[in-house]
Design an enzyme around this catalytic site. Structure first.
Site, PDB file in Angstrom:
ATOM      1  N   GLY A 191       1.796 -14.255   6.330  1.00  0.00           N
ATOM      2  CA  GLY A 191       0.924 -13.719   7.510  1.00  0.00           C
ATOM      3  C   GLY A 191       1.742 -13.386   8.835  1.00  0.00           C
ATOM      4  N   ARG A 211      48.859  42.391  -9.485  1.00  0.00           N
ATOM      5  CA  ARG A 211      48.106  43.023 -10.428  1.00  0.00           C
ATOM      6  C   ARG A 211      48.634  44.093 -11.131  1.00  0.00           C
ATOM      7  NH1 ARG A 211      45.507  46.119  -5.014  1.00  0.00           N
ATOM      8  NH2 ARG A 211      47.095  48.023  -5.115  1.00  0.00           N
ATOM      9  N   ARG A 237       0.928  -1.143  -0.134  1.00  0.00           N
ATOM     10  CA  ARG A 237       0.124  -0.028   0.118  1.00  0.00           C
ATOM     11  C   ARG A 237       0.689   1.109   0.057  1.00  0.00           C
ATOM     12  NH1 ARG A 237      -3.520  -2.501   4.929  1.00  0.00           N
ATOM     13  NH2 ARG A 237      -1.513  -3.547   5.181  1.00  0.00           N
ATOM     14  N   GLU A 290      -9.778  -9.333  12.178  1.00  0.00           N
ATOM     15  CA  GLU A 290      -9.342  -8.359  11.163  1.00  0.00           C
ATOM     16  C   GLU A 290     -10.369  -7.814  10.301  1.00  0.00           C
ATOM     17  OE1 GLU A 290      -5.922  -7.783  10.798  1.00  0.00           O
ATOM     18  OE2 GLU A 290      -6.260  -8.532  12.676  1.00  0.00           O
ATOM     19  N   LYS A 305      33.959  24.522   1.744  1.00  0.00           N
ATOM     20  CA  LYS A 305      33.879  22.782   1.666  1.00  0.00           C
ATOM     21  C   LYS A 305      35.341  22.473   1.841  1.00  0.00           C
ATOM     22  CE  LYS A 305      35.870  21.063  -1.267  1.00  0.00           C
ATOM     23  NZ  LYS A 305      36.248  20.149  -2.508  1.00  0.00           N
ATOM     24  N   TYR A 360      34.647  31.997  -1.349  1.00  0.00           N
ATOM     25  CA  TYR A 360      34.619  30.377  -1.824  1.00  0.00           C
ATOM     26  C   TYR A 360      35.935  29.982  -0.845  1.00  0.00           C
ATOM     27  CZ  TYR A 360      35.057  25.920  -3.244  1.00  0.00           C
ATOM     28  OH  TYR A 360      35.344  24.434  -3.370  1.00  0.00           O
TER      29      TYR A 360
END
Ligand code: UD1
Ligand code: CA
Length: 467
Positions: free
Chosen positions: A77, A439, A15, A154, A350, A365
């Site tokens: 059963g 830079r 079910r 039942e 992470k 990050y």
């Protein structure tokens, strides 16, 4: 008296309409059969036998060595299922609790009370019953005129009178072990489902003039049997309320229990405050005096005392004492923050450790990295850890300062106390206490802005004239 337990978990659960075996469906993050086994173990059962069939390997691998197993090859059963435990248990003397693997709400306290009732009455069998307004689907407990239990019928075998009975069988029982296995020999499958019903043992023992008792569960909500997804959601809701109440009674402030989701295995220290919209799952451990949420989603993580986590997502992360996380941070597996670390907005971390006092305040990050004490990582700085094939490590030693918008091309190391100037792309190690600048040099052209503007304006005008 020795306490034994048999947990029925061999059914497929048609079910549920699921690929997952029924008893492995989680309720508040923990498979139903796990809840059931924990309850019988807590109630002092010395041996617990789980009857497995459908998904036997999956059920065994989940429960591991916390139980013994017998295989029911064909699901004929619940009576047939219990009988499979015979080779392991039939010789034992004691009280045997039989419980279904799909009734996750039954508590250890209730099982304890059931056993006590059973012992006090010197019964051969005691059924845990419940009074339900809507008993449809459950076995009905039929009592005689003097109130004694006669049998269980039942749903599918009920006469209209029996169907009207509102006392149901929860599927949890206590038996005198020897009498249980003797009675099981007499159970037949002459019923509408052609199954060997465990419930028939009750009528058999009554006919043999044994003492059979019914003990009604004080809180009917415990009795839910999960056969379909609707019942699963009801069980989830009830378990959730129970868990949240448990934490509140344990000293945790939960601002809005109805919007707080806490998994069955989560622990939380006292004086922690949980704000709305928070999901805590897996084996998450939260210390004392923390502030969690609003809107935190924390899975399998450890948050130490006094930490604050708001509007953030954490998975397999560790947050040290008095650290702050969020809003809008994402701590992925392998994140380990020391004490008084600050992780601010739009930061993803992470597989990285950040030692005490380190700060990553915004838009960064940090992946595959080892960050020392009191390091400051500026806005927009990132570790460039992946070349499409390999992951490489970035090391930033104590007290170093990484300016805004720096790219650290791993593998690379920034030495203790070093200073990396904003906008640098760092490809080589920066020695201790050095200043790294990587830079293009700035050049100013005097008054040039005016010329550029005039040129652009003229171009626009020519265009408009030619139209
Ligand atoms: C069962 C009871 C019913 C009770 C209800 C409570 C019987 C005949 N009926 O009905 O009186 O009101 O539980 O929730 O016992 N299982 C096996 N092997 C089998 C059949 C079932 O291990 O051959 C296991 C299932 O995995 C499940 C449990 O036994 O965990 C109960 O089986 P299920 O089919 O759900 O019984 P219900 O129809 O709910
Ligand atoms: Ca059931």
């Amino acid at each position: 008296m020795k306490r034994l337990a048999i947990v029925l978990a061999a059914g497929q659960g048609k079910r549920m309409k699921s690929k997952l075996y029924k008893v492995l469906h989680p309720v508040c993050g923990k498979p139903m059969v796990g809840h059931v086994l924990d309850a019988v173990n807590q109630a002092g059962c010395e041996r617990s036998i789980v009857v497995v069939g459908h998904g036997a390997e999956a059920v065994k691998s989940y429960l591991g060595s916390s139980a013994e197993y017998v295989l029911q090859e064909q699901q004929l059963g619940t009576g047939h299922a219990v009988k499979q435990a015979g080779p392991l248990l039939a010789e034992e003397q004691g009280t045997t609790v039989v419980i279904c693997g799909d009734t996750p709400l039954v508590t250890a306290e209730t099982i304890e009370a059931l056993i006590n009732h059973h012992t006090r009455k010197s019964a051969a069998a005691t059924v845990l019953t419940a009074h339900m307004d809507q008993p449809y689907g459950y076995g009905r407990v039929v009592r005689g005129e003097n109130g004694t239990v006669l049998r269980i019928v039942e749903q599918k075998d009920c006469s209209p009178e029996e169907a009207a009975v509102q006392e149901i069988n929860t599927g949890t029982y206590c038996f005198d072990n020897a009498k249980l296995f003797a009675a099981l020999e007499k159970v037949t499958n002459h019923n509408s489902q052609q199954e060997y019903y465990l419930t028939d043992v009750i009528g058999i023992l009554v006919r043999e003039n044994e003492v059979v008792e019914g003990y009604a569960v004080p809180d009917v909500r415990e009795s839910i049997g999960v056969n379909d997804r609707i019942a699963l959601s009801e069980a989830e809701q009830m378990m959730r309320e129970r868990i949240v109440r448990g934490h509140m009674l344990g000293g945790v402030t939960i601002i809005d229990p109805s919007s707080t989701y806490i998994g069955a295995e989560v622990t939380i220290g006292s004086d922690t405050v949980i704000y709305p919209g928070t999901f805590l799952s897996g084996k998450t451990v939260i210390g004392e005096d923390c502030i969690i949420g609003p809107s935190a989603q924390i899975e399998d993580s450890i948050i130490l005392d006094g930490a604050k986590v708001k509007q953030s997502v954490l998975s397999q992360a560790e947050v040290g004492r008095e650290s702050t996380v969020g809003p809008f941070a994402y701590l992925r597996p392998g994140t380990k923050l020391g004490s008084k670390v600050k992780v601010g907005d739009f930061v993803e971390i992470k597989n990285a450790s950040l030692d005490d006092g380190a700060k990553v305040s915004h838009l960064s990050y940090v992946g595959d990295a080892k960050v020392g004490k009191n390091v400051n990582i500026g806005c927009g700085a990132i570790t460039v850890n992946y070349d499409g094939y390999n992951k490489s490590i970035t090391e930033i030693e104590d007290d170093a300062f990484v300016g805004s918008n720096v790219n650290l091309i791993a593998p690379v190391k920034v030495g203790k106390g070093a200073y990396v100037v904003a906008g640098s792309t760092i490809t080589q190690a920066v020695p201790e206490n050095d200043l790294a600048i990587a830079r293009a040099r700035q050049e100013n052209k005097a008054g040039y802005a005016e010329k550029i503007r005039a040129r652009a304006k003229a171009k626009k005008q020519r265009q408009q004239e030619s139209e």
